[in-house]
Motif scaffolding. Structure first.
Motif, PDB file in Angstrom:
ATOM      1  N   CYS A 207       0.981  -1.600  -0.111  1.00 23.60           N
ATOM      2  CA  CYS A 207       0.568  -0.054   0.080  1.00 23.60           C
ATOM      3  C   CYS A 207       0.606   1.552   0.130  1.00 23.60           C
ATOM      4  CB  CYS A 207      -0.887  -0.144   1.040  1.00 23.60           C
ATOM      5  SG  CYS A 207      -1.995  -1.055   1.540  1.00 23.60           S
ATOM      6  N   ASN A 208       2.131   1.302   0.445  1.00 18.96           N
ATOM      7  CA  ASN A 208       2.649   2.672   0.971  1.00 18.96           C
ATOM      8  C   ASN A 208       3.536   2.440  -1.040  1.00 18.96           C
ATOM      9  OD1 ASN A 208       2.638   2.718   3.241  1.00 18.96           O
ATOM     10  ND2 ASN A 208       4.140   1.422   3.623  1.00 18.96           N
ATOM     11  N   ASP A 209       3.861   1.977  -1.504  1.00 20.05           N
ATOM     12  CA  ASP A 209       4.366   1.738  -3.067  1.00 20.05           C
ATOM     13  C   ASP A 209       3.119   2.069  -3.776  1.00 20.05           C
ATOM     14  OD1 ASP A 209       6.442   1.497  -0.963  1.00 20.05           O
ATOM     15  OD2 ASP A 209       7.283  -0.983  -2.303  1.00 20.05           O
ATOM     16  N   HIS A 210       2.215   1.538  -3.851  1.00 21.87           N
ATOM     17  CA  HIS A 210       1.165   1.461  -4.653  1.00 21.87           C
ATOM     18  C   HIS A 210      -0.052   1.809  -4.212  1.00 21.87           C
ATOM     19  CE1 HIS A 210       3.972  -0.407  -7.655  1.00 21.87           C
ATOM     20  NE2 HIS A 210       3.877  -1.134  -6.714  1.00 21.87           N
ATOM     21  N   PRO A 211      -0.104   3.492  -3.612  1.00 24.28           N
ATOM     22  CA  PRO A 211      -1.953   3.723  -2.321  1.00 24.28           C
ATOM     23  C   PRO A 211      -2.390   3.550  -3.843  1.00 24.28           C
ATOM     24  CG  PRO A 211       0.132   5.509  -3.177  1.00 24.28           C
ATOM     25  CD  PRO A 211       0.727   4.331  -2.958  1.00 24.28           C
ATOM     26  N   ASP A 212      -2.126   3.795  -5.330  1.00 23.23           N
ATOM     27  CA  ASP A 212      -3.050   4.450  -5.570  1.00 23.23           C
ATOM     28  C   ASP A 212      -4.426   2.875  -6.386  1.00 23.23           C
ATOM     29  OD1 ASP A 212      -1.041   3.388  -6.720  1.00 23.23           O
ATOM     30  OD2 ASP A 212      -1.522   4.396  -8.984  1.00 23.23           O
TER      31      ASP A 212
END
Length: 480
Positions: A207-212
């Motif tokens: 989630c930190n690397d790909h919050p989108d």
């Protein structure tokens, strides 16, 4: 037991024969043409189904992949524990509390298992912290860590997974798109995590690397990973592999053919059913759900087979445990008798009976010799790890011969003078089945463990604490 079903359609595949758990043959019988002319009714079909179970034809070339994984199961488990700690080492007295996860049962010793892999693990001592609880014990405690060669391979694997973060995110995105609610429980994803190639810390990094793309939400069943936004270009099912029939002249076939793996022969009725099944139109997996088709219909099975095929295509080794797939029956719209459906389609899947739990392979991902067609880079690192284990086995064998001949009086395998916290330690000559690991790749080794190295339901313990996580409640818990 035979079941007769009458179908009022020219397409017999619309019948509800799927209520049978394992139909072994299907017989079709058309009514007389005069009957249709007299009463002006549509031509009907009679369908007989045998409920006897299908026999699984073994494939040694595919079974050897499961055997290889079982041979290094202890190595993978202990390596995962060591990498979960900040300094990548664990005291033996704490490791003794992880017997359930390591599948080391009394009277077997943890030290005896560690000494079996001298090229993977090494022992060292550190000063014992000055606390009142260990005032009467020695001033040093024995610990285990990876050897420089094994640690180098482990770091290469972690760096590889970090570099493939975007690719793994797309793979997990497709997995979530197969779910009806575009979300999956984290406790279920971890079962498929290693098979998908995800790193152990994917929950904190994803989630930190790909919050989108992803977010973690709370549900009544626990924390779940939800798909925030998805790319329509990823909603493309796995393409069918090209078929090379070896024909001299490229022309249409006069008779229908069924692509089966080498050495597999089916009964004619079963072959006819599979050929008719393959003639059904393809179903879009990402835009349909189980509610769109009648229960126990052929269309529902067509979609379920497509979902299983799609999930197996995401796996690094194009295989996983059937038990892992059963965790997603509700989310993916799979039937309750999932194993029976997989066995019913040997043209798509192969079920290996090696181990305590059955594995399912995607047949199209392997050639006739059982070699994986698309080999991931992480598998290359795993092969190097297995070569390192084989080197350790050779070293132990040479030391054993030298000790028998009297050349070596003592070596590292003699642990009588080592003082550790493992009270059940008893090395001796206990045979745990790991002596002949790499004698043959096609060995029928069936040494099984009580839990799978790819399952878990607990987070890693904090490395700063002296107490390590243990699965005292049950033997199936793992620190993944």
């Amino acid at each position: 037991m035979l079941l007769s079903v009458s179908c009022q359609s020219d397409n017999f595949l619309s019948s509800s024969f799927l209520q049978s758990s394992n139909p072994s043959f299907i017989s079709l019988k058309r009514t007389k043409k005069s009957f249709q002319n007299i009463y002006n009714k549509p031509q009907s079909l009679s369908l007989w189904i045998s409920c006897s179970s299908l026999k699984i034809v073994r494939s040694p070339s595919l079974d050897k992949h499961v055997v290889k994984q079982n041979k290094i199961r202890f190595v993978q488990k202990l390596k995962t524990l060591l990498l979960s700690k900040p300094k990548h080492f664990i005291p033996i007295h704490i490791l003794a509390k992880c017997r359930a996860y390591l599948c080391i049962h009394k009277p077997r010793s943890i030290l005896s298992m560690i000494y079996r892999y001298p090229t993977i693990f090494e022992l060292f001592t550190i000063p014992m912290p000055p606390t009142p609880f260990n005032a009467t014990k020695s001033g040093y405690q024995l610990c285990v860590r990876l050897t420089p060669a094994a640690k180098s391979l482990a770091m290469q694997e972690l760096n590889l997974k970090s570099a493939m973060s975007g690719f793994l995110a797309n793979k997990l995105q497709k997995l979530l798109m197969l779910s009806s609610h575009r979300r999956l429980l984290l406790s279920k994803i971890v079962h498929l995590g290693p098979h998908l190639g995800l790193s152990p810390n994917f929950r904190s990094r994803l989630c930190n690397d790909h919050p989108d793309k992803f977010k973690i939400v709370g549900t009544s069943y626990g924390m779940a990973l939800e798909l925030v936004n998805w790319d329509p270009e990823l909603a493309v099912p796995l393409k069918s592999p090209p078929v090379n029939r070896g024909l001299i002249v490229d022309r249409p076939l006069k008779f229908k053919q069924l692509n089966l793996r080498k050495g597999l022969n089916l009964k004619r009725r079963h072959r006819d059913f599979l050929m008719k099944f393959n003639e059904l139109p393809d179903i879009c997996l990402y835009n349909t759900s189980l509610d769109d088709f009648p229960k126990s219909s052929l269309e529902a099975e067509k979609r379920a087979c497509g979902v299983v095929r799609e999930v197996l295509g995401m796996m690094v080794e194009k295989r996983t445990l059937i038990d892992h797939l059963t965790h997603f029956r509700k989310e993916f719209g799979l039937p309750n008798k999932l194993r029976a459906m997989i066995v019913r389609h040997p043209e798509l899947f192969y079920v290996s009976l090696k181990g305590m739990r059955d594995s399912v392979f995607l047949v199209e991902g392997f050639d006739d010799k059982g070699v994986l067609l698309e080999k991931d880079e992480s598998l290359v690192i795993r092969d190097q790890l297995m070569a390192l284990v084989a080197e350790g086995k050779r070293i132990r064998r040479e030391k054993r011969k030298a000790r028998i001949n009297g050349t070596i009086v003592d070596d590292c395998d003699n642990n009588d003078n080592v003082e550790v916290e493992d009270g059940d330690y008893d090395d001796g000559d206990y045979d745990d089945g790991f002596e002949n690991l790499f004698d043959s790749e096609d060995s029928d080794l069936e040494y099984d463990f009580h839990d799978d190295d790819n399952e878990s339901s607990m987070l890693y313990a904090n490395g700063g604490n002296a107490v390590f996580w243990t699965g005292d409640d049950n033997g199936d818990s793992e620190p993944w």
